[in-house]
Design a protein around this motif. Sequence first.
Motif, PDB file in Angstrom:
ATOM      1  N   SER A  57      43.671  53.701  41.465  1.00 44.60           N
ATOM      2  CA  SER A  57      42.617  53.220  41.128  1.00 44.60           C
ATOM      3  C   SER A  57      42.163  53.452  39.734  1.00 44.60           C
ATOM      4  O   SER A  57      40.721  52.709  39.702  1.00 44.60           O
ATOM      5  CB  SER A  57      41.807  54.360  42.575  1.00 44.60           C
ATOM      6  N   GLN A  58      42.058  54.510  39.397  1.00 42.08           N
ATOM      7  CA  GLN A  58      42.601  54.630  37.786  1.00 42.08           C
ATOM      8  C   GLN A  58      42.417  53.830  37.274  1.00 42.08           C
ATOM      9  O   GLN A  58      42.245  53.157  36.335  1.00 42.08           O
ATOM     10  CB  GLN A  58      42.736  55.930  37.672  1.00 42.08           C
ATOM     11  N   MET A  59      43.949  52.670  37.824  1.00 40.61           N
ATOM     12  CA  MET A  59      44.262  51.842  36.981  1.00 40.61           C
ATOM     13  C   MET A  59      43.546  50.793  37.175  1.00 40.61           C
ATOM     14  O   MET A  59      42.879  49.855  35.960  1.00 40.61           O
ATOM     15  CB  MET A  59      46.044  51.635  37.045  1.00 40.61           C
ATOM     16  N   VAL A  60      43.213  50.386  38.163  1.00 42.92           N
ATOM     17  CA  VAL A  60      41.831  49.676  38.739  1.00 42.92           C
ATOM     18  C   VAL A  60      40.722  49.363  37.945  1.00 42.92           C
ATOM     19  O   VAL A  60      40.343  48.503  37.500  1.00 42.92           O
ATOM     20  CB  VAL A  60      41.491  49.330  39.872  1.00 42.92           C
ATOM     21  N   GLU A  61      40.476  51.193  37.403  1.00 36.26           N
ATOM     22  CA  GLU A  61      39.049  51.170  36.797  1.00 36.26           C
ATOM     23  C   GLU A  61      39.289  51.032  34.763  1.00 36.26           C
ATOM     24  O   GLU A  61      38.199  50.347  34.650  1.00 36.26           O
ATOM     25  CB  GLU A  61      38.478  52.548  37.523  1.00 36.26           C
ATOM     26  N   TYR A  62      40.081  50.981  34.833  1.00 40.72           N
ATOM     27  CA  TYR A  62      41.052  50.484  33.267  1.00 40.72           C
ATOM     28  C   TYR A  62      41.165  49.172  33.102  1.00 40.72           C
ATOM     29  O   TYR A  62      40.416  49.304  32.320  1.00 40.72           O
ATOM     30  CB  TYR A  62      42.257  51.085  33.364  1.00 40.72           C
ATOM     31  N   PHE A  63      41.555  48.631  34.033  1.00 47.26           N
ATOM     32  CA  PHE A  63      41.103  47.080  33.894  1.00 47.26           C
ATOM     33  C   PHE A  63      39.904  46.486  33.988  1.00 47.26           C
ATOM     34  O   PHE A  63      39.673  45.932  33.227  1.00 47.26           O
ATOM     35  CB  PHE A  63      42.271  46.463  35.324  1.00 47.26           C
ATOM     36  N   SER A  64      39.061  46.785  34.678  1.00 44.50           N
ATOM     37  CA  SER A  64      38.148  46.739  35.382  1.00 44.50           C
ATOM     38  C   SER A  64      37.547  46.648  33.657  1.00 44.50           C
ATOM     39  O   SER A  64      36.045  46.256  33.020  1.00 44.50           O
ATOM     40  CB  SER A  64      36.801  47.605  36.490  1.00 44.50           C
ATOM     41  N   ASP A  65      37.497  47.935  32.948  1.00 49.49           N
ATOM     42  CA  ASP A  65      36.418  48.480  32.276  1.00 49.49           C
ATOM     43  C   ASP A  65      36.651  47.393  30.887  1.00 49.49           C
ATOM     44  O   ASP A  65      35.968  47.211  30.096  1.00 49.49           O
ATOM     45  CB  ASP A  65      36.701  49.508  31.514  1.00 49.49           C
ATOM     46  N   PHE A  66      38.253  47.349  30.641  1.00 50.51           N
ATOM     47  CA  PHE A  66      38.746  46.504  29.571  1.00 50.51           C
ATOM     48  C   PHE A  66      38.780  45.284  29.167  1.00 50.51           C
ATOM     49  O   PHE A  66      38.499  44.247  28.502  1.00 50.51           O
ATOM     50  CB  PHE A  66      40.453  47.198  29.379  1.00 50.51           C
ATOM     51  N   TYR A  67      38.941  44.384  30.875  1.00 48.25           N
ATOM     52  CA  TYR A  67      38.565  42.881  30.797  1.00 48.25           C
ATOM     53  C   TYR A  67      37.023  42.439  31.685  1.00 48.25           C
ATOM     54  O   TYR A  67      37.244  43.322  32.699  1.00 48.25           O
ATOM     55  CB  TYR A  67      39.873  42.290  31.544  1.00 48.25           C
ATOM     56  N   GLU A  68      36.726  42.077  30.668  1.00 47.55           N
ATOM     57  CA  GLU A  68      35.345  41.356  31.570  1.00 47.55           C
ATOM     58  C   GLU A  68      35.668  40.401  32.792  1.00 47.55           C
ATOM     59  O   GLU A  68      34.278  40.306  33.776  1.00 47.55           O
ATOM     60  CB  GLU A  68      34.296  40.212  30.431  1.00 47.55           C
ATOM     61  N   ASP A  69      36.999  39.505  32.737  1.00 45.54           N
ATOM     62  CA  ASP A  69      36.885  39.021  33.664  1.00 45.54           C
ATOM     63  C   ASP A  69      37.691  39.833  35.019  1.00 45.54           C
ATOM     64  O   ASP A  69      38.298  38.543  35.907  1.00 45.54           O
ATOM     65  CB  ASP A  69      37.860  37.384  33.422  1.00 45.54           C
ATOM     66  N   PHE A  70      38.323  40.706  35.176  1.00 42.57           N
ATOM     67  CA  PHE A  70      38.446  41.601  35.809  1.00 42.57           C
ATOM     68  C   PHE A  70      37.540  41.836  37.083  1.00 42.57           C
ATOM     69  O   PHE A  70      36.310  42.002  37.039  1.00 42.57           O
ATOM     70  CB  PHE A  70      39.184  42.553  35.767  1.00 42.57           C
ATOM     71  N   SER A  71      38.308  41.531  38.203  1.00 45.67           N
ATOM     72  CA  SER A  71      37.465  41.547  39.652  1.00 45.67           C
ATOM     73  C   SER A  71      38.094  42.833  40.359  1.00 45.67           C
ATOM     74  O   SER A  71      38.943  42.600  41.213  1.00 45.67           O
ATOM     75  CB  SER A  71      37.511  39.647  40.751  1.00 45.67           C
ATOM     76  N   THR A  72      37.209  43.909  40.859  1.00 44.42           N
ATOM     77  CA  THR A  72      37.800  44.648  41.558  1.00 44.42           C
ATOM     78  C   THR A  72      37.954  44.791  42.860  1.00 44.42           C
ATOM     79  O   THR A  72      38.772  45.282  43.292  1.00 44.42           O
ATOM     80  CB  THR A  72      36.613  46.396  41.125  1.00 44.42           C
TER      81      THR A  72
END
Length: 323
Positions: A183-198
Amino acid sequence: MNVNENNSIAYTQGDGTQRDNTQNTSVYTSDNLVSTQQIQTQNSLLHSDENIAHTPVNLQKDFVQSDENIEEVLEKEPSENVQNPYAINTPLLQLNDLCKRYPGMGNYMSVFHLNLTILRGRIIGLLGPNGCGKTTLIKMINGLLAPTCGTVLINGMEPCPATKKVISYLPERTYLDNGMKVSQMVEYFSDFYEDFSTEKAYNMLGALGISSDARLKTLSKGTKEKVQLILVMSRQADLYILDEPIAGVDPAARDYILRTIITNYNPGSTIILSTHLISDIENVLDDVIFMKNGSLMLYTSVDSIRSQMGKSVDTYFREVYAC
C-alpha cells in the motif's frame, strides 16, 4: 562470409546477398512495414575498410524513397480514436544512428548505428539472445545511459524530465524498497506520477490475491515482480517499456499478466516488451524487433511473418538465432 565489426551478418531479402554500408530505418502503418535505406558515412573510430554495416532482413518489398512519403504515412497514424496532445506526424519514438560503446570494449558497440521509428498504438516484442543489446537500448530510451553517438527522440524530444513523464518503465531487476508495504508503494507511485490510477492498482492487486498490507520483504520474487508490473501498468503513459515482465512469474499467472498488459494501457500508447518467452507473448504482439550483436536485424509485423514466412514468431526466431 563478411561480417560487420559487431560480428553481425549483413542480410538482404531474397537471395541472401550482402550490401555494403547500409542501415535500415523502419516505420509502420497499421498494415505493413515501410522502409527507407540510408547510406552510412564512415567513422574512423568505429569502422574499418574491412567491415560492412548491418542490413536488416525486410519481409516487405516496397521501399519508401523520400522523406515526403514517410510524412504521408505518419500523417495517417494514429487512428482517429487516439487522443494525444502531440502532432500526429510526430513519431512516438525515433532512434537516429544510435550507438553505445562501453569503456574497455574497443570498437565493439552494444548498440550499433540503430535507426528506428515507432508509432503509437502498437504492442511490440523486442527480441534477441542474451547480450544482443536489448537492455542497453532500453536504458538509452529511458535516459539512464547516454549514447556514444546518435539521438533518442520521444515525442520529438531527447530524454529529459518531460519524456520521463510519458514513459512507464519496468526494469529487468526489481527496485522496490523491501521495507515498505504494498500500500505504501501504491501511495508513493500515486504521489510521484500524475497519471497513476490508485483504483486500477488495487483492482489488479485484488485480482492476483496480493494483500496491500504485506511488506515486500515477505513476498516471493515472482510476487514482487507482479507488484512492480501492476505499478507500472497503473499509469496512463504514452510509452510502456517492459524488460522481461513475465520471466519470474509462474506459468499459471502468465495469462493474467498478459491480459493485464493489453487491457490496462492507454490504447493510443505503445508497449515495447522484451522477453525470451516468445511463445507465451506472440499472440498479443502487433510487431517484432529482432536484434543481434547490437544491430537491428528485423522490424516487421507479426502478421507478415505468419503470412509471408508461414511460421510462428517463435519458430522463425529459433531459425534466425540457431547456433
